[in-house]
Design a protein around this motif. Structure first.
Motif, PDB file in Angstrom:
ATOM      1  N   ALA A 172       4.954 -12.948  15.707  1.00  0.00           N
ATOM      2  CA  ALA A 172       6.238 -12.278  15.523  1.00  0.00           C
ATOM      3  C   ALA A 172       7.305 -13.002  16.333  1.00  0.00           C
ATOM      4  CB  ALA A 172       6.137 -10.826  15.970  1.00  0.00           C
ATOM      5  N   MET A 173       8.510 -13.049  15.770  1.00  0.00           N
ATOM      6  CA  MET A 173       9.626 -13.713  16.460  1.00  0.00           C
ATOM      7  C   MET A 173      10.937 -13.149  15.934  1.00  0.00           C
ATOM      8  SD  MET A 173       9.216 -17.279  14.404  1.00  0.00           S
ATOM      9  CE  MET A 173       7.448 -16.941  14.237  1.00  0.00           C
ATOM     10  N   GLU A 174      12.023 -13.347  16.692  1.00  0.00           N
ATOM     11  CA  GLU A 174      13.331 -12.934  16.182  1.00  0.00           C
ATOM     12  C   GLU A 174      13.670 -13.781  14.960  1.00  0.00           C
ATOM     13  OE1 GLU A 174      16.706 -13.950  18.551  1.00  0.00           O
ATOM     14  OE2 GLU A 174      15.649 -15.558  19.604  1.00  0.00           O
ATOM     15  N   LYS A 175      14.464 -13.202  14.060  1.00  0.00           N
ATOM     16  CA  LYS A 175      14.737 -13.882  12.792  1.00  0.00           C
ATOM     17  C   LYS A 175      15.562 -15.152  12.955  1.00  0.00           C
ATOM     18  CE  LYS A 175      14.194  -9.910   9.766  1.00  0.00           C
ATOM     19  NZ  LYS A 175      14.792  -9.014   8.726  1.00  0.00           N
ATOM     20  N   GLN A 176      16.239 -15.289  14.108  1.00  0.00           N
ATOM     21  CA  GLN A 176      17.038 -16.493  14.349  1.00  0.00           C
ATOM     22  C   GLN A 176      16.247 -17.605  15.050  1.00  0.00           C
ATOM     23  OE1 GLN A 176      18.112 -13.314  15.369  1.00  0.00           O
ATOM     24  NE2 GLN A 176      19.176 -13.082  13.404  1.00  0.00           N
ATOM     25  N   HIS A 177      14.968 -17.363  15.340  1.00  0.00           N
ATOM     26  CA  HIS A 177      14.165 -18.366  16.035  1.00  0.00           C
ATOM     27  C   HIS A 177      13.968 -19.593  15.135  1.00  0.00           C
ATOM     28  CE1 HIS A 177      10.775 -20.244  18.124  1.00  0.00           C
ATOM     29  NE2 HIS A 177      11.076 -19.480  19.158  1.00  0.00           N
ATOM     30  N   PRO A 178      13.963 -20.794  15.700  1.00  0.00           N
ATOM     31  CA  PRO A 178      13.769 -22.012  14.887  1.00  0.00           C
ATOM     32  C   PRO A 178      12.496 -22.001  14.051  1.00  0.00           C
ATOM     33  CG  PRO A 178      14.562 -22.595  17.068  1.00  0.00           C
ATOM     34  CD  PRO A 178      14.280 -21.126  17.104  1.00  0.00           C
ATOM     35  N   ASP A 256      12.095  -4.663  10.534  1.00  0.00           N
ATOM     36  CA  ASP A 256      13.504  -4.776  10.176  1.00  0.00           C
ATOM     37  C   ASP A 256      14.213  -5.948  10.841  1.00  0.00           C
ATOM     38  OD1 ASP A 256      13.132  -3.497  12.577  1.00  0.00           O
ATOM     39  OD2 ASP A 256      14.947  -2.271  12.440  1.00  0.00           O
ATOM     40  N   ASP A 257      13.838  -6.288  12.068  1.00  0.00           N
ATOM     41  CA  ASP A 257      14.567  -7.340  12.778  1.00  0.00           C
ATOM     42  C   ASP A 257      13.663  -8.449  13.288  1.00  0.00           C
ATOM     43  OD1 ASP A 257      13.295  -5.771  14.624  1.00  0.00           O
ATOM     44  OD2 ASP A 257      15.038  -5.420  15.896  1.00  0.00           O
ATOM     45  N   LEU A 258      12.473  -8.594  12.702  1.00  0.00           N
ATOM     46  CA  LEU A 258      11.532  -9.633  13.115  1.00  0.00           C
ATOM     47  C   LEU A 258      11.078 -10.458  11.917  1.00  0.00           C
ATOM     48  CD1 LEU A 258       9.243  -7.674  15.605  1.00  0.00           C
ATOM     49  CD2 LEU A 258      10.903  -9.455  16.192  1.00  0.00           C
ATOM     50  N   HIS A 259      10.720 -11.704  12.208  1.00  0.00           N
ATOM     51  CA  HIS A 259      10.061 -12.552  11.208  1.00  0.00           C
ATOM     52  C   HIS A 259       8.595 -12.675  11.599  1.00  0.00           C
ATOM     53  CE1 HIS A 259       9.321 -15.844   8.409  1.00  0.00           C
ATOM     54  NE2 HIS A 259       8.731 -16.490   9.405  1.00  0.00           N
ATOM     55  N   PHE A 260       7.708 -12.572  10.614  1.00  0.00           N
ATOM     56  CA  PHE A 260       6.276 -12.680  10.855  1.00  0.00           C
ATOM     57  C   PHE A 260       5.716 -13.877  10.096  1.00  0.00           C
ATOM     58  CE2 PHE A 260       7.020  -8.008  11.000  1.00  0.00           C
ATOM     59  CZ  PHE A 260       6.739  -7.815  12.337  1.00  0.00           C
ATOM     60  N   ALA A 261       4.793 -14.590  10.747  1.00  0.00           N
ATOM     61  CA  ALA A 261       4.120 -15.717  10.092  1.00  0.00           C
ATOM     62  C   ALA A 261       2.660 -15.729  10.510  1.00  0.00           C
ATOM     63  CB  ALA A 261       4.790 -17.034  10.482  1.00  0.00           C
ATOM     64  N   PRO A 262       1.735 -15.982   9.559  1.00  0.00           N
ATOM     65  CA  PRO A 262       0.315 -16.069   9.939  1.00  0.00           C
ATOM     66  C   PRO A 262       0.055 -17.294  10.788  1.00  0.00           C
ATOM     67  CG  PRO A 262       0.624 -16.699   7.647  1.00  0.00           C
ATOM     68  CD  PRO A 262       1.957 -16.198   8.120  1.00  0.00           C
TER      69      PRO A 262
END
Length: 291
Positions: A172-178, A256-262
């Motif tokens: 999980a990371m903030e949506k603005q993270h590179p 709602d405010d996070l980006h998730f990646a496996p």
């Protein structure tokens, strides 16, 4: 060597004092006077033949022998408590079945299994208690809780166990993270990042498990911070404090405010049910562990 004849009351007093490391507080908890507690401990040390506590007017501490003796004393007291509880507990008479769990288990299938158990066994009351990883196994052993759900429990001859779920790792990371532009991440992508991990004091085995696979060579390629709850960890992610590596099923908590990646090629987190082999309610535990 002559057999030692320990009084259970004295062992309870020693366990209590080892937890408090203060004679006045321990005496209050035990409902005895401080002088009597002192005599009990002195008698125990005479029976054992060694100093169990190093004490002066300002402090009390376990000696090396005291720390070793404490492990055995705790087990003896727990067994005595369990025997009494086992003799008095009968499923057909109703009662309460207490389930201890670490926080992550509350977002897996555990709540659904408790609901199913309530329908299957309407005469038995079910109670779900969140607790730390450290406390859970001991409380299952001493009968404070009837079963537990935790990650990677230590093996114990008294306990039955069953892995109930295995979850892949996500980041999980903030949506603005590179890294948020990436659909999938590799372990090497995390180098140089701040990682938010389970709190080392509340969940030491889970913390070590994450550290071991994230930094297998011990090169300290990343910094890390502790979070005592998954909700706290994801909140820190949203605030830009770091990345959180966590089991896949917890994605539902905050989207709602996070980006998730496996996280590719990462091991799976194993949630395990534990209960005592000789529990009078072991069939209830087996039913709850049937995921």
């Amino acid at each position: 060597m002559a057999a030692m004849n320990f009084d259970l009351l004295v062992l309870r007093a020693f366990v209590c004092l080892a937890g408090e490391l203060n004679f006045a507080r321990a005496a209050t908890r035990l409902h005895v006077s401080a002088p009597r507690l002192t005599r009990m401990i002195q008698g125990l040390e005479a029976e054992v033949g060694t100093r169990l506590l190093a004490r002066n007017t300002h402090s009390v501490a376990l000696t090396e022998q005291g720390a070793e003796f404490l492990r055995s004393a705790r087990r003896i007291v727990a067994e005595a408590d369990w025997v009494g509880r086992r003799l008095n507990l009968r499923t057909e008479e109703g009662g309460t079945f207490t389930v201890g769990c670490v926080s992550g288990a509350l977002y897996d299938a555990l709540p659904a299994r408790v609901r199913a158990a309530r329908l299957e066994l309407p005469n038995l009351q079910f109670r779900l208690v969140e607790m730390t990883e450290t406390a859970l196994a001991q409380q299952v052993l001493d009968g404070t809780v009837d079963m537990g759900f935790t990650y990677f429990p230590m093996p114990d001859d008294e306990l039955a166990s069953r892995v109930v779920s295995r979850n892949a790792q996500w980041v999980a990371m903030e949506k603005q993270h590179p890294l948020a532009v990436r659909a999938t991440l590799a372990l090497g992508d995390l180098a140089g990042e701040v990682l938010i991990l389970p709190d080392e004091s509340r969940s030491p085995r889970l913390h070590r498990w994450y550290r071991a696979f994230l930094d297998p060579k011990g090169r300290r390629d990343f910094a890390y911070v502790n979070a005592n709850q998954i909700s706290v960890a994801l909140g820190l992610c949203a605030a830009g404090e770091g990345l959180c590596v966590f089991p896949e099923h917890l994605r539902r908590l905050r989207a709602d405010d996070l980006h998730f990646a496996p996280l590719a090629r990462a091991p799976r987190t194993e949630l395990t049910a534990i209960w005592r082999h000789d529990s009078p309610l072991r069939q209830v535990a087996q039913f709850l562990a049937r995921w």
